[in-house]
Motif scaffolding. Sequence first.
Motif, mmCIF file in Angstrom:
data_model
loop_
_atom_site.group_PDB
_atom_site.id
_atom_site.type_symbol
_atom_site.label_atom_id
_atom_site.label_comp_id
_atom_site.label_asym_id
_atom_site.label_seq_id
_atom_site.Cartn_x
_atom_site.Cartn_y
_atom_site.Cartn_z
ATOM 1 N N ASP A 109 0.843 -1.188 0.000
ATOM 2 C CA ASP A 109 0.000 0.000 0.000
ATOM 3 C C ASP A 109 0.880 1.240 0.000
ATOM 4 N N LEU A 110 0.338 2.332 -0.495
ATOM 5 C CA LEU A 110 1.120 3.559 -0.638
ATOM 6 C C LEU A 110 1.604 4.086 0.708
ATOM 7 N N ALA A 111 0.752 4.041 1.740
ATOM 8 C CA ALA A 111 1.136 4.584 3.045
ATOM 9 C C ALA A 111 2.377 3.892 3.598
ATOM 10 N N SER A 112 2.486 2.582 3.402
ATOM 11 C CA SER A 112 3.654 1.849 3.905
ATOM 12 C C SER A 112 4.922 2.254 3.174
ATOM 13 N N LEU A 113 4.832 2.430 1.860
ATOM 14 C CA LEU A 113 6.005 2.843 1.100
ATOM 15 C C LEU A 113 6.412 4.269 1.453
ATOM 16 N N GLN A 114 5.441 5.131 1.639
ATOM 17 C CA GLN A 114 5.762 6.501 2.062
ATOM 18 C C GLN A 114 6.453 6.494 3.425
ATOM 19 N N ALA A 115 6.004 5.629 4.323
ATOM 20 C CA ALA A 115 6.639 5.527 5.636
ATOM 21 C C ALA A 115 8.068 5.028 5.515
ATOM 22 N N ALA A 116 8.301 4.057 4.642
ATOM 23 C CA ALA A 116 9.659 3.539 4.450
ATOM 24 C C ALA A 116 10.599 4.644 3.987
ATOM 25 N N ILE B 277 5.389 -4.224 -5.330
ATOM 26 C CA ILE B 277 5.957 -3.117 -4.561
ATOM 27 C C ILE B 277 6.624 -2.116 -5.494
ATOM 28 N N GLU B 278 7.440 -2.613 -6.406
ATOM 29 C CA GLU B 278 8.145 -1.715 -7.324
ATOM 30 C C GLU B 278 7.177 -1.036 -8.285
ATOM 31 N N ALA B 279 6.134 -1.756 -8.713
ATOM 32 C CA ALA B 279 5.144 -1.153 -9.609
ATOM 33 C C ALA B 279 4.407 -0.011 -8.904
ATOM 34 N N LEU B 280 4.036 -0.207 -7.643
ATOM 35 C CA LEU B 280 3.363 0.842 -6.891
ATOM 36 C C LEU B 280 4.288 2.043 -6.697
ATOM 37 N N ALA B 281 5.556 1.781 -6.435
ATOM 38 C CA ALA B 281 6.510 2.876 -6.258
ATOM 39 C C ALA B 281 6.643 3.689 -7.541
ATOM 40 N N ARG B 282 6.677 3.030 -8.680
ATOM 41 C CA ARG B 282 6.803 3.745 -9.960
ATOM 42 C C ARG B 282 5.590 4.629 -10.211
ATOM 43 N N THR B 283 4.395 4.075 -10.005
ATOM 44 C CA THR B 283 3.188 4.855 -10.274
ATOM 45 C C THR B 283 2.994 5.987 -9.260
ATOM 46 N N LEU C 186 7.789 7.236 -6.160
ATOM 47 C CA LEU C 186 8.633 7.026 -4.989
ATOM 48 C C LEU C 186 9.904 6.306 -5.415
ATOM 49 N N GLU C 187 11.033 6.770 -4.918
ATOM 50 C CA GLU C 187 12.320 6.188 -5.270
ATOM 51 C C GLU C 187 12.730 5.156 -4.216
ATOM 52 N N LEU C 188 12.793 3.884 -4.643
ATOM 53 C CA LEU C 188 13.142 2.805 -3.722
ATOM 54 C C LEU C 188 14.504 2.191 -4.013
ATOM 55 N N ALA C 189 15.272 2.806 -4.892
ATOM 56 C CA ALA C 189 16.526 2.190 -5.336
ATOM 57 C C ALA C 189 17.457 1.870 -4.178
#
Length: 319
Positions: free
Chosen positions: A40-47, A67-73, A76-79
């Motif tokens: 979910d977006l909230a979890s990635l934003q928290a990370a 996870i990576e697909a959600l980050a792209r859309t 969010l940069e998860l590299a």
Amino acid sequence: MYAPTTTSELRRDAYPLLQHLCAPVPMHARRKVGIVYPTDLASLQAAVAIARAQLGVPVLIGPREPIEALARTSSLELAAIEIEDTADDPRIAATHACTLAKEKRVDILMKGGLHTDELMHAVLERDGGLRTRQRVSHTFAIELPGSDALLLLSDCAVNIQPDLATKRSIIENAMTVARAAGVAEPRIGILSATESVLPGMQSTLDAAALRTMAARGQIRGARLDGPLALDNAVSPRSAQAKKIISDVAGHADVLIMPNLEAGNILYKSLIYFGGADCAGIVIGARVPVALTSRAESLLSRVASVALGLRTLGITASDG
């Protein structure tokens, strides 16, 4: 690399006490934060916020492709964030997160886009979970706008109808969280609907027994009183009007709930009617667990992790 977190992201002006919990940690001391099934977006934003705040090192535990697909859309940069790839199943991700915790590859867990019972089932699994001899319980640290101290509530999320022994464990866990929040000798009020001991009201009998246990040294490191009604636990004027004389009445740092329903309603009333925000953490397992709700703010998520990290190495007998 990550830029420093902006004040608007963590709402420093509105909730300075929670923000204070989120102070940066030196690089050599940063612990790994396992975020379980962050689909979910909230979890990635928290990370991303945890990394930017230099608080800890996030590890995303879940299916890599979604996870990576959600980050792209979501731009969010998860590299720079590690992903521990699992099957696209929340229960599998939760089980794997517990394995990582047992292997000391993560130091704390945070709930992502899965249900609380899915995560806690894995944590409390007798074979393969993170059980210890200690009872698991949840504690909220609540900040009301303009308050000069956090107010702790326990247990509002895990133990439904705690008996006397469970309430003792809840108190001891809440003492640990209080110390993590900076309260060396917490004043603990055991709540009921009244400050009188009534034979027909079990919560008042439990409170009186716990007060006696503390007086006899069976619970150490805190000042404890009960039963107390909410008003005379937190209001000096109310305590004085009712002629309650104790170190706790009117000045409680920690409120122990009679049951989960009362605690959950009080916590949500403070959030939705009182303008409060909160950090919440489960302790008693091998690692702390941040059980963040999907409706909670970004600050609440990050502060929950910060509070959990601060409990590491603290016990109820410390002080």
